[in-house]
Design an enzyme around this catalytic site. Structure first.
Site, short mmCIF file in Angstrom:
data_model
loop_
_atom_site.label_atom_id
_atom_site.label_comp_id
_atom_site.label_asym_id
_atom_site.label_seq_id
_atom_site.Cartn_x
_atom_site.Cartn_y
_atom_site.Cartn_z
N ASP A 415 0.83 -1.20 0.00
CA ASP A 415 0.00 0.00 0.00
C ASP A 415 0.87 1.26 0.00
O ASP A 415 2.06 1.21 0.32
CB ASP A 415 -0.89 -0.02 1.24
CG ASP A 415 -2.18 0.78 1.07
OD1 ASP A 415 -2.31 1.48 0.05
OD2 ASP A 415 -3.04 0.68 1.95
N GLU A 418 2.78 7.06 -2.45
CA GLU A 418 2.51 8.20 -3.32
C GLU A 418 2.98 9.53 -2.72
O GLU A 418 3.39 10.43 -3.44
CB GLU A 418 0.99 8.31 -3.59
CG GLU A 418 0.37 7.07 -4.17
CD GLU A 418 -0.21 6.15 -3.10
OE1 GLU A 418 -0.75 5.10 -3.45
OE2 GLU A 418 -0.10 6.51 -1.89
N ASP A 481 -8.88 3.75 -3.03
CA ASP A 481 -9.97 4.01 -2.10
C ASP A 481 -11.16 4.66 -2.81
O ASP A 481 -11.16 5.87 -3.10
CB ASP A 481 -9.49 4.92 -0.97
CG ASP A 481 -8.37 4.29 -0.17
OD1 ASP A 481 -8.14 3.08 -0.34
OD2 ASP A 481 -7.73 5.00 0.62
#
Length: 743
Positions: A415, A418, A481
């Site tokens: 995950d 970024e 998400d």
């Protein structure tokens, strides 16, 4: 980034140097360089104080032309750079005459006019596919003294642009400003987790900007008849990639930037997650798995999300001892039930993690210019960032993950990656702006390569959120998400289609959506969409995604579509092998398979799964409207036939959606319905959908065990299909016709 105020004027403080004409050409065997003054030359005196733009033309691979536009070339080289698989043995033809200079590679040429205003045509077979014209190239200085370089390539009438990473807005990018800059912005904004400076045109070419940092695209949004791309600095390199069809563009692009790896057969099964903020322990996990077993719901992977570790300790890569006092025993018990296990990780080190001090002392964390560790409180208190430009840091972080693998973990959800700062110092001296996007590639590569070392090539898989160009080599990627609504379901699909048009072979998303709790209708519709994607995961944020939490019908829907996907594994495995070998994605925008159908250019609520299955997810209680290309298409479950080209509106129960076989397709169905990792050719049923009389089709089915492919010849005579095994092995097989033959 826009530099103009309308067509005629520049924005305040902006000045632009443009090549006016060509002064001279220096040619070699495999390319040439053009020198273009930025003003009119009428005599020797005009050469004084006259900036010159240098433009180099080369070919890194057959059918690919590289263009480098430069101004001042004395700057220091900057890292990182994309690792490109350039070749130097393909034929390249260079011709320079009094009027033009031409470079030809494969079926594509770049032709530079040597007389008059600046003009470059890119041609295929003598036809111009795009051009760089008089106002296309610019060396820009803005009001703050910053330098940029831009190029603008012409858009033809009706030309549409796709790709640029996983973008959740309109699928066709015309009219958009797109910044290639990874961000944790969810799926409901213009930001993207996965940015790739590559676009695909339905005119049969692609453009890849060779810059790992910020690239700004104006797709018909500054000059409406051109696509502009710009980077900061004194030079810009891009590659124009020939097709002539979209699939061939993707083959060439992924040959240059990297093909997707093979992923293990078990990864195509259903993944079930604890979800994010839900409360769980081994008893909860066991209850979920028992519930799946009791309801005859096939399950392949169980995923532990963030709270497998202690709060405020992410990541320390240590099981929370209060919640999981016996992790080795638990993992063994899960394996005994035939499950693989995935755990969540990210590259951020909370200050409270024991890894923080360990990494700080060893110099494994990203630092500020003064040498202190870069930290902030977003996500985790005082968190730092692993410096993957440091080989020792990679080995350190990989070593911590290796301990989990040897404990019994099978794969990782990688995950984040970024939110990478640009005011920091990297171990190898990399430029912070160029590292912002590139970090995702280094992070996922480190984890993926560790999995290959520990589990073997072909057995590695991650569930990654962030990426840039080249990241397709380290699958799988999921959509991030999203909310739990039909609207979010549609935006997720647009993201997946854009990612596929950017060269990524596999893609997944959170079934039911991530934020919030879906109502039962949304959840059941998303199940069908999720099980007809390359990879399928039940995951949410604050609520569980077990189907009986919604209603009993959801249980039946999940069972139905999981079994359908498992039976399609011979077909899906062949599509996955094509993604690995050729770079053609499993999920394909309609325009990729039907580039000559003008309607397909704009379709963003349906897709092709592999070459022969059209899937139109239902994003409504019952109704779906979808387009069928020319020919007789057959619903793979009901046998209903639809003849295109044309639009159809249908009502579907929750156990159905349009899944249509292409006219004449022969689709192999497996004999096993409860797991993905079986010998796919054994007992295979080869279904010929609306075949032509006399049709002969070769069907290839990979081996789940890594052996030779099984090859079948299927012929249709008198409305009857017959199959013959011509290579490989199969215990039993049969061929049938669905929908009748066509004469």
């Amino acid at each position: 980034m826009k530099f103009t105020d309308g067509y005629w004027q520049l924005r305040p403080g902006v000045s632009v140097l443009r090549p006016r004409s060509v002064d001279s050409v220096e040619s070699g065997d495999r390319g040439f360089t053009v020198f273009a003054p930025t003003g009119e030359i009428t005599g020797r005196g005009d050469t004084l104080n006259m900036p010159v733009v240098t433009v180099e033309f080369s070919s890194p691979a057959s059918g690919v032309i590289g263009v480098t536009i430069g101004h001042h070339s004395g700057g220091l080289p900057k890292e990182p750079r994309f690792a490109l698989a350039e070749t130097h043995d393909h034929p390249v033809k260079v011709e320079v005459t009094d009027t033009e200079a031409t470079l030809t590679s494969g079926g594509i040429s770049a032709r530079v006019s040597l007389g008059g205003a600046w003009h470059v045509d890119f041609l295929r077979g003598g036809d111009v596919i795009t051009s760089s014209t008089e106002r296309s190239v610019g060396i820009v200085t803005d009001g703050e003294g910053r330098r940029f370089v831009h190029e603008r390539l012409a858009l033809g009438v009706g030309e549409a642009v796709y790709g640029l990473g996983e973008r959740f807005g309109a699928f066709v990018k015309n009219g958009q400003t797109v910044d290639i800059w990874n961000a944790d912005g969810g799926t409901a904004s213009e930001q993207a987790y996965k940015n790739a400076p590559f676009y695909l045109s339905n005119a049969g070419y692609g453009v890849f900007v060779d810059h790992p940092g910020h690239v700004s695209f104006e797709v018909g949004s500054e000059v409406v008849s051109q696509t502009q791309f710009s980077v900061a600095g004194e030079s810009l390199t891009y590659f124009l990639i020939d097709g002539p069809d979209p699939k061939e563009v993707l083959r060439r692009y992924t040959a240059l930037t990297g093909r997707p790896a093979r992923v293990p057969a078990w990864s195509f099964g259903l993944w079930l997650s604890t979800s994010f903020t839900t409360s769980y322990d081994e008893a909860t996990v066991t209850s979920f798995i028992d519930g799946m077993t009791e309801r005859d719901l096939p399950l392949s992977v169980f995923h532990f999300d963030c709270f497998w570790m202690r709060q405020f300790h992410w990541v320390d890569l240590v099981w929370d001892p209060d919640t999981f006092p016996d992790p080795e025993g638990m993992l063994r018990r899960l394996h005994d039930r035939g499950l693989k296990v995935c755990v969540w990780i990210n590259p951020y080190i909370a200050q409270r993690s024991y890894l923080f001090e360990e990494g700080r002392a060893a110099g494994y964390l990203v630092t500020n210019p003064d040498g202190s560790v870069w930290q902030w409180d977003k996500w985790q208190a005082g968190m730092a960032l692993v410096d993957f430009t440091n080989p020792d840091a990679v080995a350190w972080f990989s070593g911590k993950l290796r301990a989990l693998l040897r404990m019994g973990v099978d794969c990782f959800k990688t995950d984040f990656g970024e939110r990478i700062p640009t005011d920091v110092v990297w171990h190898d001296g990399s430029d912070p702006e160029r590292m912002h996007n590139y970090y995702a590639l280094l992070y996922n590569r480190a984890v993926f390569e560790l999995l290959e070392q520990e589990r073997g090539i072909g057995e590695a898989v991650v569930f990654a959120r962030s990426a840039t160009a080249g990241g397709q080599q380290y699958p799988v990627h999921w959509g991030g998400d999203c909310e739990s609504t039909f609207g979010a379901m549609a935006e997720s699909l647009r993201g997946g289609l854009s990612l596929a048009a950017s060269g990524f072979g596999y893609w997944s998303h959170d079934i039911g959506g991530f934020e919030g709790t879906p109502d039962p209708a949304v959840f059941k519709r998303w199940i069908a969409f999720g099980l007809l994607s390359s990879h399928s995961r039940l995951h949410g944020s604050g609520s569980y995604r077990v189907p009986w939490a919604y209603d009993e019908e959801a249980v039946d829907v999940l069972r139905h579509f999981t079994r359908l996907k498992m039976s399609l594994m011979p077909y899906l495995a062949a599509a996955a092998e094509e993604a690995h070998r050729e770079g053609v994605p499993m999920m394909r925008p309609m325009v990729v398979e039907f580039p000559d159908d003008p309607t397909s250019a704009y379709l963003d609520r349906q897709y092709m799964l592999g070459p022969d299955l059209l899937v139109a997810p239902v994003m409504h209680e019952r109704e779906v409207t979808f387009y069928v290309p020319a020919g007789t298409w057959t619903h793979v479950v009901t046998g209903e036939q639809l003849t295109g080209p044309g639009w159809f509106t249908q009502d579907h129960g929750f156990d159905s959606l349009p899944v249509l076989a292409r006219p004449g397709a022969v689709i192999p169905f497996g004999a096993v319905h409860d797991r993905p990792d079986y010998e796919w050719a054994d007992g295979v049923q080869l279904k010929a959908f609306a075949p032509q009389e006399g049709q002969r089709t070769r069907v290839s089915i990979p081996s789940a065990a890594g052996g030779p492919d099984a090859e079948f010849d299927v012929t249709v005579t008198g409305g009857v299909a017959q199959a013959r095994l011509v290579a490989g092995a199969s215990a039993a097989y049969e061929a049938i016709v669905v929908g009748g033959g066509r004469r």
